[in-house]
Scaffold this motif. Structure first.
Motif, PDB file in Angstrom:
ATOM      1  N   GLU A  24      -7.397  -4.126  -8.158  1.00  0.00           N
ATOM      2  CA  GLU A  24      -8.825  -4.083  -7.831  1.00  0.00           C
ATOM      3  C   GLU A  24      -9.158  -5.005  -6.660  1.00  0.00           C
ATOM      4  N   MET A  25      -8.503  -6.158  -6.590  1.00  0.00           N
ATOM      5  CA  MET A  25      -8.743  -7.089  -5.486  1.00  0.00           C
ATOM      6  C   MET A  25      -8.372  -6.452  -4.154  1.00  0.00           C
ATOM      7  N   LEU A  26      -7.176  -5.838  -4.106  1.00  0.00           N
ATOM      8  CA  LEU A  26      -6.709  -5.237  -2.855  1.00  0.00           C
ATOM      9  C   LEU A  26      -7.589  -4.036  -2.474  1.00  0.00           C
ATOM     10  N   LYS A  27      -8.010  -3.288  -3.472  1.00  0.00           N
ATOM     11  CA  LYS A  27      -8.894  -2.148  -3.205  1.00  0.00           C
ATOM     12  C   LYS A  27     -10.209  -2.623  -2.603  1.00  0.00           C
ATOM     13  N   ASP A  28     -10.792  -3.679  -3.184  1.00  0.00           N
ATOM     14  CA  ASP A  28     -12.068  -4.208  -2.683  1.00  0.00           C
ATOM     15  C   ASP A  28     -11.939  -4.716  -1.245  1.00  0.00           C
ATOM     16  N   VAL A  29     -10.810  -5.345  -0.951  1.00  0.00           N
ATOM     17  CA  VAL A  29     -10.597  -5.918   0.383  1.00  0.00           C
ATOM     18  C   VAL A  29     -10.346  -4.833   1.438  1.00  0.00           C
ATOM     19  N   GLY A 104      14.936   5.603   0.509  1.00  0.00           N
ATOM     20  CA  GLY A 104      14.248   5.954   1.750  1.00  0.00           C
ATOM     21  C   GLY A 104      12.951   5.188   1.950  1.00  0.00           C
ATOM     22  N   ILE A 105      12.878   3.973   1.383  1.00  0.00           N
ATOM     23  CA  ILE A 105      11.693   3.141   1.565  1.00  0.00           C
ATOM     24  C   ILE A 105      11.536   2.808   3.052  1.00  0.00           C
ATOM     25  N   THR A 106      10.324   2.950   3.576  1.00  0.00           N
ATOM     26  CA  THR A 106      10.078   2.677   4.993  1.00  0.00           C
ATOM     27  C   THR A 106      10.049   1.180   5.261  1.00  0.00           C
ATOM     28  N   LYS A 107       9.412   0.422   4.351  1.00  0.00           N
ATOM     29  CA  LYS A 107       9.242  -1.019   4.552  1.00  0.00           C
ATOM     30  C   LYS A 107       9.059  -1.660   3.182  1.00  0.00           C
ATOM     31  N   TYR A 108       9.500  -2.907   3.038  1.00  0.00           N
ATOM     32  CA  TYR A 108       9.183  -3.605   1.804  1.00  0.00           C
ATOM     33  C   TYR A 108       8.487  -4.920   2.137  1.00  0.00           C
ATOM     34  N   LEU A 109       7.638  -5.351   1.216  1.00  0.00           N
ATOM     35  CA  LEU A 109       6.849  -6.562   1.422  1.00  0.00           C
ATOM     36  C   LEU A 109       6.952  -7.405   0.163  1.00  0.00           C
ATOM     37  N   VAL A 110       7.372  -8.663   0.327  1.00  0.00           N
ATOM     38  CA  VAL A 110       7.560  -9.548  -0.824  1.00  0.00           C
ATOM     39  C   VAL A 110       6.222 -10.155  -1.239  1.00  0.00           C
ATOM     40  N   LYS A 111       5.937 -10.090  -2.547  1.00  0.00           N
ATOM     41  CA  LYS A 111       4.711 -10.661  -3.096  1.00  0.00           C
ATOM     42  C   LYS A 111       4.905 -12.156  -3.362  1.00  0.00           C
ATOM     43  N   PRO A 112       3.849 -12.960  -3.253  1.00  0.00           N
ATOM     44  CA  PRO A 112       2.487 -12.605  -2.832  1.00  0.00           C
ATOM     45  C   PRO A 112       2.405 -12.457  -1.304  1.00  0.00           C
ATOM     46  N   PHE A 113       1.414 -11.700  -0.834  1.00  0.00           N
ATOM     47  CA  PHE A 113       1.233 -11.502   0.602  1.00  0.00           C
ATOM     48  C   PHE A 113      -0.262 -11.485   0.925  1.00  0.00           C
ATOM     49  N   ALA A 114      -0.596 -11.750   2.163  1.00  0.00           N
ATOM     50  CA  ALA A 114      -1.988 -11.681   2.612  1.00  0.00           C
ATOM     51  C   ALA A 114      -2.316 -10.227   2.943  1.00  0.00           C
ATOM     52  N   PRO A 115      -3.521  -9.751   2.606  1.00  0.00           N
ATOM     53  CA  PRO A 115      -3.905  -8.376   2.946  1.00  0.00           C
ATOM     54  C   PRO A 115      -3.724  -8.058   4.435  1.00  0.00           C
ATOM     55  N   ASP A 116      -3.945  -9.024   5.299  1.00  0.00           N
ATOM     56  CA  ASP A 116      -3.774  -8.799   6.746  1.00  0.00           C
ATOM     57  C   ASP A 116      -2.337  -8.428   7.093  1.00  0.00           C
ATOM     58  N   LYS A 117      -1.386  -8.997   6.343  1.00  0.00           N
ATOM     59  CA  LYS A 117       0.026  -8.682   6.568  1.00  0.00           C
ATOM     60  C   LYS A 117       0.299  -7.219   6.238  1.00  0.00           C
ATOM     61  N   LEU A 118      -0.285  -6.749   5.135  1.00  0.00           N
ATOM     62  CA  LEU A 118      -0.131  -5.347   4.742  1.00  0.00           C
ATOM     63  C   LEU A 118      -0.773  -4.430   5.789  1.00  0.00           C
ATOM     64  N   ILE A 119      -1.942  -4.818   6.283  1.00  0.00           N
ATOM     65  CA  ILE A 119      -2.632  -4.042   7.329  1.00  0.00           C
ATOM     66  C   ILE A 119      -1.741  -3.920   8.566  1.00  0.00           C
ATOM     67  N   ASP A 120      -1.107  -5.023   8.950  1.00  0.00           N
ATOM     68  CA  ASP A 120      -0.228  -5.009  10.130  1.00  0.00           C
ATOM     69  C   ASP A 120       0.929  -4.030   9.941  1.00  0.00           C
ATOM     70  N   ILE A 121       1.508  -4.024   8.733  1.00  0.00           N
ATOM     71  CA  ILE A 121       2.626  -3.122   8.441  1.00  0.00           C
ATOM     72  C   ILE A 121       2.168  -1.669   8.461  1.00  0.00           C
ATOM     73  N   ILE A 122       1.011  -1.390   7.859  1.00  0.00           N
ATOM     74  CA  ILE A 122       0.466  -0.028   7.862  1.00  0.00           C
ATOM     75  C   ILE A 122       0.216   0.433   9.286  1.00  0.00           C
TER      76      ILE A 122
END
Length: 230
Positions: A24-29, A104-122
């Motif tokens: 829910e936190m990530l969805k809200d952000v 066939g994973i495109t990218k992996y991200l280790v938790k915890p992470f900042a939402p901005d980091k996920l945005i950059d990867i997307i």
């Protein structure tokens, strides 16, 4: 992120995470950054939603009940081989990461992470793999606009394709370097209704009539491939 804003606004994201607070936190952000940001509480729910609707990128936690992230990614790749999958993991074991590569994973991200980091990867994936910032020339008269997700003539007139015709053409565009098999076409385009090769041939005929006879090449008994004329 500013150069990527327009690209993100045209993306549909599916996000699978079993921890309610994180989901829910990530969805809200992030929900306002995308065209669509749909969540699922486990892999089974995520797979069901993926089959129901079209998503550009899937983000999934690795540890989930009913179906984990690796199993989900594997099922998604069976349906749509080129859909990018981002794996969220608290693990760093080599075995898990090797398995992620096999799936066939495109990218992996280790938790915890900042939402901005996920945005950059997307954003990086969208530019590199989805090419949403480009128009694709189909032939000397037609192009596919990846922002508007539609086909146009060079003078800007929209080619009127039905939902299924456009879905079929987009499937060929996304996999334009290879033959898209009859099984893939059945799973994706006819996922909710009975499939027949006669219905597919009729669909192909209509798309050719509205675009170009040379645009789609048939490989009898195997599938179809987009023939882009440079």
């Amino acid at each position: 992120m500013s150069n990527c804003e327009n690209i993100l606004k045209n993306l549909s994201i599916l996000y699978a995470e079993d921890e309610d607070s994180i989901r829910e936190m990530l969805k809200d952000v992030l929900k306002n950054d995308f065209k669509k940001f749909i969540t699922a509480k486990d892999g089974v729910e995520a797979l069901s939603k993926f089959k129901e609707s079209k998503f550009d990128i899937v983000i999934t936690d690795i540890e989930m009940p009913k179906m984990d992230g690796l199993a989900l990614a594997s099922e998604i790749k069976k349906i749509s081989k080129n859909t990018p999958v981002i794996l969220l993991t608290a693990y760093s074991e080599k075995e898990r990461l090797f398995k992620a590569i096999d799936v066939g994973i495109t990218k992996y991200l280790v938790k915890p992470f900042a939402p901005d980091k996920l945005i950059d990867i997307i954003c990086e994936i969208a530019k590199k793999e989805l090419e949403l910032d480009k128009k694709l020339k189909l032939n000397e008269n037609l192009y596919y606009d990846k922002i508007k997700k539609d086909v146009f003539t060079n003078d800007g007139k929209r080619v009127h394709l039905t939902k299924k015709e456009l879905q079929f053409l987009e499937l060929l565009i996304k996999n334009r370097n290879r033959v898209v098999t009859l099984e893939e076409i059945e799973n994706i385009i006819w996922s909710d209704e009975a499939f027949s090769e006669a219905a597919l041939r009729a669909l192909v005929k209509r798309v050719r009539q509205k675009t170009s006879k040379e645009l789609i090449k048939n490989f009898p008994g195997v599938g179809y491939r987009l023939e882009i004329k440079k």
